[in-house]
Design an enzyme around this catalytic site. Structure first.
Site, PDB file in Angstrom:
ATOM      1  N   ASP A  13       0.811  -1.224   0.000  1.00  0.00           N
ATOM      2  CA  ASP A  13       0.000   0.000   0.000  1.00  0.00           C
ATOM      3  C   ASP A  13       0.845   1.276   0.000  1.00  0.00           C
ATOM      4  OD1 ASP A  13      -2.243  -1.644   0.128  1.00  0.00           O
ATOM      5  OD2 ASP A  13      -2.215  -1.655   2.321  1.00  0.00           O
ATOM      6  N   LYS A  20       1.782   2.110  -5.107  1.00  0.00           N
ATOM      7  CA  LYS A  20       2.313   1.540  -6.351  1.00  0.00           C
ATOM      8  C   LYS A  20       1.384   1.816  -7.524  1.00  0.00           C
ATOM      9  CE  LYS A  20       2.337  -2.473  -4.332  1.00  0.00           C
ATOM     10  NZ  LYS A  20       2.010  -2.081  -2.954  1.00  0.00           N
ATOM     11  N   GLY A  72      -4.580  -4.327  -3.772  1.00  0.00           N
ATOM     12  CA  GLY A  72      -5.577  -3.294  -4.067  1.00  0.00           C
ATOM     13  C   GLY A  72      -4.808  -2.060  -4.478  1.00  0.00           C
ATOM     14  N   HIS A  73      -4.783  -1.769  -5.778  1.00  0.00           N
ATOM     15  CA  HIS A  73      -3.987  -0.659  -6.297  1.00  0.00           C
ATOM     16  C   HIS A  73      -4.924   0.461  -6.743  1.00  0.00           C
ATOM     17  CE1 HIS A  73      -0.342  -3.509  -7.150  1.00  0.00           C
ATOM     18  NE2 HIS A  73      -0.751  -3.517  -5.906  1.00  0.00           N
ATOM     19  N   GLN A  88       1.906  -6.106  -3.228  1.00  0.00           N
ATOM     20  CA  GLN A  88       2.363  -6.200  -1.835  1.00  0.00           C
ATOM     21  C   GLN A  88       3.641  -5.363  -1.645  1.00  0.00           C
ATOM     22  OE1 GLN A  88       1.320  -9.593  -3.337  1.00  0.00           O
ATOM     23  NE2 GLN A  88      -0.562  -8.566  -2.797  1.00  0.00           N
TER      24      GLN A  88
HETATM   25  P1  GDP Z   1      -0.822   0.314  -3.532  1.00  0.00           P
HETATM   26  O1  GDP Z   1      -1.412  -0.972  -3.043  1.00  0.00           O
HETATM   27  O2  GDP Z   1       0.648   0.405  -3.284  1.00  0.00           O
HETATM   28  O3  GDP Z   1      -1.164   0.617  -4.953  1.00  0.00           O
HETATM   29  O4  GDP Z   1      -1.468   1.465  -2.638  1.00  0.00           O
HETATM   30  P2  GDP Z   1      -3.029   1.603  -2.254  1.00  0.00           P
HETATM   31  O5  GDP Z   1      -3.781   2.048  -3.429  1.00  0.00           O
HETATM   32  O6  GDP Z   1      -3.505   0.386  -1.540  1.00  0.00           O
HETATM   33  O7  GDP Z   1      -2.947   2.717  -1.141  1.00  0.00           O
HETATM   34  C1  GDP Z   1      -2.442   3.984  -1.404  1.00  0.00           C
HETATM   35  C2  GDP Z   1      -3.523   5.007  -1.080  1.00  0.00           C
HETATM   36  O8  GDP Z   1      -2.943   6.300  -1.004  1.00  0.00           O
HETATM   37  C3  GDP Z   1      -4.596   5.114  -2.149  1.00  0.00           C
HETATM   38  O9  GDP Z   1      -5.788   5.508  -1.558  1.00  0.00           O
HETATM   39  C4  GDP Z   1      -4.044   6.217  -3.057  1.00  0.00           C
HETATM   40  O10 GDP Z   1      -5.075   6.880  -3.788  1.00  0.00           O
HETATM   41  C5  GDP Z   1      -3.431   7.130  -2.053  1.00  0.00           C
HETATM   42  N1  GDP Z   1      -2.257   7.892  -2.490  1.00  0.00           N
HETATM   43  C6  GDP Z   1      -1.263   7.537  -3.343  1.00  0.00           C
HETATM   44  N2  GDP Z   1      -0.307   8.483  -3.389  1.00  0.00           N
HETATM   45  C7  GDP Z   1      -0.714   9.459  -2.545  1.00  0.00           C
HETATM   46  C8  GDP Z   1      -0.146  10.705  -2.131  1.00  0.00           C
HETATM   47  O11 GDP Z   1       0.937  11.095  -2.519  1.00  0.00           O
HETATM   48  N3  GDP Z   1      -0.862  11.457  -1.229  1.00  0.00           N
HETATM   49  C9  GDP Z   1      -2.057  11.036  -0.736  1.00  0.00           C
HETATM   50  N4  GDP Z   1      -2.686  11.827   0.142  1.00  0.00           N
HETATM   51  N5  GDP Z   1      -2.616   9.873  -1.108  1.00  0.00           N
HETATM   52  C10 GDP Z   1      -1.947   9.099  -1.983  1.00  0.00           C
HETATM   53  P1  IMO Z   2      -0.945  -4.192  -2.232  1.00  0.00           P
HETATM   54  O1  IMO Z   2      -0.499  -4.768  -3.536  1.00  0.00           O
HETATM   55  C1  IMO Z   2      -0.899  -4.563   2.094  1.00  0.00           C
HETATM   56  C2  IMO Z   2      -0.911  -8.618   3.732  1.00  0.00           C
HETATM   57  C3  IMO Z   2      -2.134  -9.077   4.490  1.00  0.00           C
HETATM   58  C4  IMO Z   2      -1.493 -10.025   5.479  1.00  0.00           C
HETATM   59  C5  IMO Z   2      -0.389 -10.669   4.644  1.00  0.00           C
HETATM   60  C6  IMO Z   2      -0.770 -12.026   4.039  1.00  0.00           C
HETATM   61  O2  IMO Z   2      -2.233  -3.483  -2.280  1.00  0.00           O
HETATM   62  O3  IMO Z   2       0.156  -3.402  -1.599  1.00  0.00           O
HETATM   63  P2  IMO Z   2      -2.333 -12.717   1.995  1.00  0.00           P
HETATM   64  O4  IMO Z   2      -3.795 -12.485   1.770  1.00  0.00           O
HETATM   65  O5  IMO Z   2      -1.454 -12.143   0.948  1.00  0.00           O
HETATM   66  O6  IMO Z   2      -1.998 -14.143   2.284  1.00  0.00           O
HETATM   67  O7  IMO Z   2      -2.012 -11.927   3.376  1.00  0.00           O
HETATM   68  O8  IMO Z   2      -0.102  -9.770   3.602  1.00  0.00           O
HETATM   69  N1  IMO Z   2      -1.176  -8.111   2.353  1.00  0.00           N
HETATM   70  C7  IMO Z   2      -1.117  -6.823   2.012  1.00  0.00           C
HETATM   71  N2  IMO Z   2      -0.914  -5.724   2.766  1.00  0.00           N
HETATM   72  N3  IMO Z   2      -1.040  -4.448   0.769  1.00  0.00           N
HETATM   73  C8  IMO Z   2      -1.224  -5.543  -0.001  1.00  0.00           C
HETATM   74  O9  IMO Z   2      -1.223  -5.491  -1.347  1.00  0.00           O
HETATM   75  C9  IMO Z   2      -1.311  -6.800   0.630  1.00  0.00           C
HETATM   76  N4  IMO Z   2      -1.517  -8.059   0.179  1.00  0.00           N
HETATM   77  C10 IMO Z   2      -1.397  -8.852   1.252  1.00  0.00           C
HETATM   78  O10 IMO Z   2      -2.785  -7.995   5.126  1.00  0.00           O
HETATM   79  O11 IMO Z   2      -0.870  -9.299   6.498  1.00  0.00           O
HETATM   80 MG    MG Z   3      -2.929  -1.623  -1.796  1.00  0.00          MG
END
Ligand code: GDP
Ligand code: IMO
Ligand code: MG
Length: 432
Positions: A13, A16, A40-41, A224
């Site tokens: 998270d 990416k 979840g991207h 991840q």
């Molecule tokens: P990922 O799994 O690495 O793609 O990240 P996620 O989408 O799960 O979580 C990142 C969250 O931060 C999402 O809600 C994005 O929309 C948000 N986000 C990404 N870059 C920024 C930033 O620079 N500032 C803020 N405030 N939010 C951001």
């Molecule tokens: P993105 O790509 C954050 C965490 C879960 C748990 C561990 C194992 O959005 O960054 P799993 O279901 O993979 O067997 O769970 O990994 N986890 C993540 N945490 N971002 C993710 O993906 C994750 N995918 C798995 O919360 O701790």
């Molecule tokens: Mg994510």
């Protein structure tokens, strides 16, 4: 043209999705190499926000082709639903998305087994996303898995599913005392996928290697984060794949010699979802502020993310393992308004200080972070587009990170939208 890889440097998270979407403007192909719908991207453009779980984050760029590689574990229900939603937004997917024929499938029994195993772990639950990831990879390595190619032949699928479900039912009933799954119902549901998934299935390794030979630029999208890697992460509180750079080669079938750029995505602070050690975790008002301002709730499960200060011991370690060529610092805007910022540079353990990231959780759970303190900044930076326009204290914070990791910062994200990014490969922040 070569391969660039985007990799989460922390526990996932990091943002990416946002960075991959941004970089998709410069590439021909975006390819996911590991994980599954546990990812979840999030992508924001205009006033739209979309969360992708399996389809690569380049899909909203018309000229980009997306690949789901052999290293990904695919839930056919989830991928078809995602394709439907993308099409509903007005984007053509057929001819622009290719799914590896060798990728393994996630079946309902994988999710059920994950559920009962997590329950059986009692206090030691991993806190998984419940998407069946671990059990699907177990079957892959036990050589009993079912692959995408098997979906295309109903007789083969029937035979393999019958054998697999019978075995899983023995396990569910005998070991966990859980309810058995209905063999016929599952077969009936999944044989229907042949025609639906067929237009997307191909030999993606052949496709990618030919594209590279033809001079195309491939962006590999990690899911991840490195600290969730099954080998290099905080085992057993990890996922079951390799988000680190090696996973890109094995999960796509591209040679390591093609990789030119390895971009580490670094959230300006740390978060973690699920259980496991987190040395810099803040269980106080500051942690709460980071969660609220940063909207730190899981994009896949909605769970509140644990929040804490940036951990440079961990970041230097993941930079070492991945060989980051440059870093993208995300969510810097979330730190605006804090009077003081802390960054962990060392751990204290048994009275001694160390800069080594321990591999065993029992140690990592006991280390005490040693912090450097920085003055914060109050300004809203979400509209800043040049490094030199950032508040001096923000510049100092970034310089410190680059120096400590020894890697240049090439991107700074100041908000969730594509446009809210400072992009400058000439920043060379490490050289300061
Ligand atoms: P990922 O799994 O690495 O793609 O990240 P996620 O989408 O799960 O979580 C990142 C969250 O931060 C999402 O809600 C994005 O929309 C948000 N986000 C990404 N870059 C920024 C930033 O620079 N500032 C803020 N405030 N939010 C951001
Ligand atoms: P993105 O790509 C954050 C965490 C879960 C748990 C561990 C194992 O959005 O960054 P799993 O279901 O993979 O067997 O769970 O990994 N986890 C993540 N945490 N971002 C993710 O993906 C994750 N995918 C798995 O919360 O701790
Ligand atoms: Mg994510």
């Amino acid at each position: 043209m070569p391969v660039s890889v985007v990799i989460g440097s922390q526990w996932g998270d990091e943002g990416k999705g946002k960075i991959v979407d941004l970089l998709s403007q410069e590439v021909d192909i975006v390819a996911r190499y590991q994980g599954g719908a546990n990812a979840g991207h999030t992508i924001c453009w205009g006033d739209q926000t979309f969360v992708l779980h399996l389809v690569p984050s380049g899909i909203f760029h018309e000229g980009v082709t997306c690949v789901i590689g052999n290293g990904v574990v695919i839930d056919p229900v989830a991928v078809m639903e995602e394709i439907r939603m993308i099409r509903e937004l007005g984007y053509e997917v057929e001819g622009r998305l290719f799914i590896s024929h060798n990728a393994h499938l996630i079946m309902p029994y994988h999710k059920r087994i994950e559920q009962v195993r997590e329950q059986a772990r009692d206090g030691g639950a991993i806190g998984t996303t419940g998407r069946g990831i671990g059990p699907a990879y177990v079957d892959k390595f036990a050589r009993t898995g079912i692959r995408v190619v098997d979906l295309l032949d109903r007789d083969v699928l029937r035979t393999k599913l019958t054998r697999a479900i019978e075995e899983k039912n023995t396990l569910l009933r005998g070991v966990y005392g859980a309810e058995e799954l209905d063999v016929d119902a599952i077969i009936e549901e999944y044989v229907e996928f042949d025609k639906r998934i067929d237009p997307y299935v191909t030999d993606t390794t052949e496709y990618l290697c030919q594209a590279l030979r033809a001079g195309k630029h491939v962006l590999a999208e990690g899911a991840q984060g490195s600290l969730l890697d099954v080998d290099f992460g905080t085992y057993p509180y990890v996922t079951s794949s390799h988000p680190t750079v090696g996973g890109c080669c094995t999960g796509l079938g591209v040679p390591p010699t093609e990789i030119e750029r390895v971009i580490g995505i670094v959230k300006a602070y740390c978060t973690r979802v699920g259980n496991g050690p987190f040395p810099t975790e803040l269980e106080d008002a500051t942690g709460e502020q980071l969660r609220n301002v940063g909207h730190e709730y899981g994009a896949t499960t909605g769970r509140p993310r644990r929040c804490g200060w940036l951990d440079l011991v961990a970041l230097r370690y993941t930079s070492m393992v991945n060989g980051f060529t440059d870093l993208a610092i995300t969510k810097l805007d979330v730190l605006s308004g804090l009077d003081e910022l802390k960054v962990c540079t060392r751990y204290r353990y048994d009275g001694k200080e160390t800069t080594r990231f321990p591999s065993e959780v029992q140690t990592l759970e006991r280390v005490e972070p040693v912090y450097e303190s920085f003055p914060g900044w109050q300004e809203d930076i979400t509209e800043v587009r040049r490094f030199e326009d950032l508040p001096a204290n923000a510049q100092r914070y970034l310089r410190f990170i680059a120096e400590q990791v020894g890697v240049e910062i090439s991107m700074i994200s100041t908000g969730p939208k594509r446009s809210q990014t400072i992009v400058d490969r000439g920043l060379a922040l490490a050289a300061d």
